[in-house]
Design a protein around this motif. Structure first.
Motif, PDB file in Angstrom:
ATOM      1  N   HIS A  35      29.979  21.667  75.404  1.00 48.79           N
ATOM      2  CA  HIS A  35      29.451  22.692  76.317  1.00 48.79           C
ATOM      3  C   HIS A  35      29.964  24.072  75.941  1.00 48.79           C
ATOM      4  O   HIS A  35      29.230  25.051  75.933  1.00 48.79           O
ATOM      5  N   ARG A  36      31.264  24.125  75.612  1.00 45.87           N
ATOM      6  CA  ARG A  36      31.857  25.341  75.042  1.00 45.87           C
ATOM      7  C   ARG A  36      33.120  24.920  74.310  1.00 45.87           C
ATOM      8  O   ARG A  36      34.154  24.662  74.927  1.00 45.87           O
ATOM      9  N   ALA A  70      37.982  21.958  76.894  1.00 44.03           N
ATOM     10  CA  ALA A  70      37.077  21.171  76.058  1.00 44.03           C
ATOM     11  C   ALA A  70      37.783  19.902  75.591  1.00 44.03           C
ATOM     12  O   ALA A  70      38.991  19.890  75.352  1.00 44.03           O
ATOM     13  N   LEU A  71      37.032  18.823  75.464  1.00 42.62           N
ATOM     14  CA  LEU A  71      37.585  17.537  75.059  1.00 42.62           C
ATOM     15  C   LEU A  71      37.994  17.567  73.587  1.00 42.62           C
ATOM     16  O   LEU A  71      37.269  18.095  72.746  1.00 42.62           O
ATOM     17  N   GLY A  85      49.062  17.630  79.016  1.00 42.73           N
ATOM     18  CA  GLY A  85      49.169  17.696  80.471  1.00 42.73           C
ATOM     19  C   GLY A  85      48.161  18.621  81.106  1.00 42.73           C
ATOM     20  O   GLY A  85      48.370  19.116  82.213  1.00 42.73           O
ATOM     21  N   HIS A  86      47.060  18.872  80.423  1.00 42.48           N
ATOM     22  CA  HIS A  86      46.035  19.790  80.920  1.00 42.48           C
ATOM     23  C   HIS A  86      45.007  19.031  81.764  1.00 42.48           C
ATOM     24  O   HIS A  86      45.055  19.054  83.008  1.00 42.48           O
ATOM     25  N   SER A  87      44.062  18.335  81.106  1.00 41.42           N
ATOM     26  CA  SER A  87      42.996  17.620  81.795  1.00 41.42           C
ATOM     27  C   SER A  87      42.651  16.356  81.019  1.00 41.42           C
ATOM     28  O   SER A  87      42.373  16.427  79.818  1.00 41.42           O
ATOM     29  N   ASP A  88      42.663  15.226  81.700  1.00 40.31           N
ATOM     30  CA  ASP A  88      42.330  13.951  81.064  1.00 40.31           C
ATOM     31  C   ASP A  88      41.422  13.157  81.987  1.00 40.31           C
ATOM     32  O   ASP A  88      41.536  13.241  83.220  1.00 40.31           O
ATOM     33  N   THR A 124      35.733  17.170  81.704  1.00 40.37           N
ATOM     34  CA  THR A 124      36.921  18.022  81.802  1.00 40.37           C
ATOM     35  C   THR A 124      36.569  19.501  81.872  1.00 40.37           C
ATOM     36  O   THR A 124      37.422  20.326  82.220  1.00 40.37           O
ATOM     37  N   ARG A 125      35.332  19.844  81.571  1.00 38.70           N
ATOM     38  CA  ARG A 125      34.916  21.255  81.618  1.00 38.70           C
ATOM     39  C   ARG A 125      34.983  21.829  83.027  1.00 38.70           C
ATOM     40  O   ARG A 125      34.896  23.043  83.222  1.00 38.70           O
TER      41      ARG A 125
END
Length: 423
Positions: A258-259, A265-266, A345-348, A376-377
């Motif tokens: 997506h970006r 972003a993954l 530790g951001h987004s999972d 995760t976006r």
């Protein structure tokens, strides 16, 4: 230089003096005053979009000539839609509750004293950031709404854009009761001045870095001003054996493409061994169609024709581009072990339908944002309803995750009595 050392740089001294005075004035302004200023800033952005886009075009040209990577050019780029979104973010902020207009609690102690815990601005906030000129407006708006003055230090690659945006925002403030010096920009891109800024304790109350791992670590190591750490985003997606594969494919492509240049972003895909042979070709084909290169372990390379053998760095680093690390895991415990070792530790996210696996994942993964069956976006202050964000914190003290208005405040205790003295 220690924190008691006075900064002698005249430019910083002037910025600090104006910021401190503006912060004092902001403390006494009403929510209506601040909201009027935000709306005036939004209107100024819309009225002066051509000026900003011209400055941005020069930055893009300079960046391309200087060999700036495609990902950084993408971060740098503004267009009509992005400017409209930035202005819209300021308008949304104006509609949010003023965090300094409330108390977190009130009680009466045994001595009859009325004690309340009141939200207050941090004061003067310094922002050090790279590439993304939208941060200039977003950070300015959020700091102002929470009653703070802000000193911005953007990257040299976005200097023309940042100058234009700050001039426009200050022009909007000039029509309101908010001091235009509530928003200021450091225009000297030198590292020496940046280092002094990080140790400007006499005028800066809090420092927030936004950018890559190198910038964040440099600030953490050099700063004597208190720092809120915003982390890098090595974000993971775990496809559990119970996953709806159509859903997994949709989330995978969105989260990765997506970006690609943003921290939510993954970067890594984990797939259960029990379903890998059946689903891996379908998932990686979707990535291939989106232009993403797969860096896989031995099992992945055996299942995916175009996969590139993964190295250790593929699992540790942010790509911020059209690449993804893919690994086949033996099961749930193996997936959690990998995330524990490599996640920043951001987004999972887990994609699954098994209730127990989902609940275990939510408890076992210690990240700022943990997702079930969603991209995760969405780790974004605006998406969380904050009107924007100052950054995404991966630390655990003071603020964590997308930082909105409350993260830009502290508190003080207001104690009211009727002549009480302590025996």
């Amino acid at each position: 230089m220690n924190e008691n050392t006075m900064i002698e740089n005249e430019v910083l001294q002037q910025l600090g003096k104006k910021a401190k005075q503006s912060a004092r004035n902001l403390r006494s302004l009403s929510a209506e005053d601040k909201n009027e200023a935000l709306l005036s800033m939004a209107k100024a952005l819309k009225d002066n979009h051509e000026k900003i886009l011209e400055a941005n075009a020069q930055d893009i040209k300079n960046g391309q000539e200087n060999g700036l990577s495609e990902a950084l050019v993408e971060r740098l780029t503004l267009n009509e839609n992005r400017l409209e979104g930035i202005a819209g973010g300021l308008i949304k902020m104006a509609g949010l509750e003023d965090p300094t207009a409330r108390s977190d609690g009130q009680w009466v102690n045994e001595a009859g004293l009325s004690i309340s815990k009141k939200r207050v601005p941090l004061g003067v906030i310094g922002i050090i950031y790279e590439s993304r000129p939208n941060v200039t407006a977003d950070a300015s708006g959020l700091c102002l709404k929470a009653g703070n003055a802000v000193i911005l230090r953007g990257g040299k690659e976005a200097m023309n854009s940042n100058k234009a945006i700050v001039e426009v925002l200050q022009g909007g403030l000039a029509k309101t009761n908010v001091p235009k010096d509530s928003i200021q920009l450091i225009t000297d891109p030198s590292r020496e001045l940046a280092a002094e800024f990080m140790q400007f304790n006499e005028s800066v109350d809090c420092l927030i870095p936004r950018g890559g791992a190198g910038l964040i670590q440099a600030v953490l190591k050099q700063a004597t001003v208190p720092v809120i750490e915003t982390g890098t985003g090595n974000c993971h997606m775990y496809v559990h054996e119970s996953a709806d594969i159509d859903m997994a494919k949709s989330i995978l492509v969105n989260a990765k493409t997506h970006r690609v240049s943003v921290c939510n972003a993954l970067e890594t895909l984990l797939v259960d061994k029990s379903i890998a042979a059946d689903v891996m070709p379908e998932l990686t084909e979707a990535l291939d169609e989106a232009g993403v290169t797969v860096h896989g372990d031995e099992t992945v390379c055996g299942l995916v024709e175009n996969a590139v053998p993964a190295e250790e760095s593929d699992y540790t680093d942010e790509y911020l581009g059209y690449d993804i690390a893919v690994k086949v895991v033996d099961g749930y415990d193996s997936a959690i072990g990998h995330i524990e070792q490599y996640s920043t530790g951001h987004s999972d996210v887990i994609v699954a339908t098994d209730y127990q696996a989902i609940q275990n994942f939510l408890n076992d993964v210690d990240s700022a944002a943990v997702y079930v069956n969603a991209s995760t976006r969405f780790s974004d202050g605006e998406m969380f309803g904050f009107g924007g964000e100052i950054g995404i914190s991966t630390q655990k003290l003071h603020a964590r995750g997308p930082m909105g208005l409350e993260a830009l405040t502290s508190y003080k205790y207001v104690v009211e009595g009727s002549g009480q003295i302590r025996e």
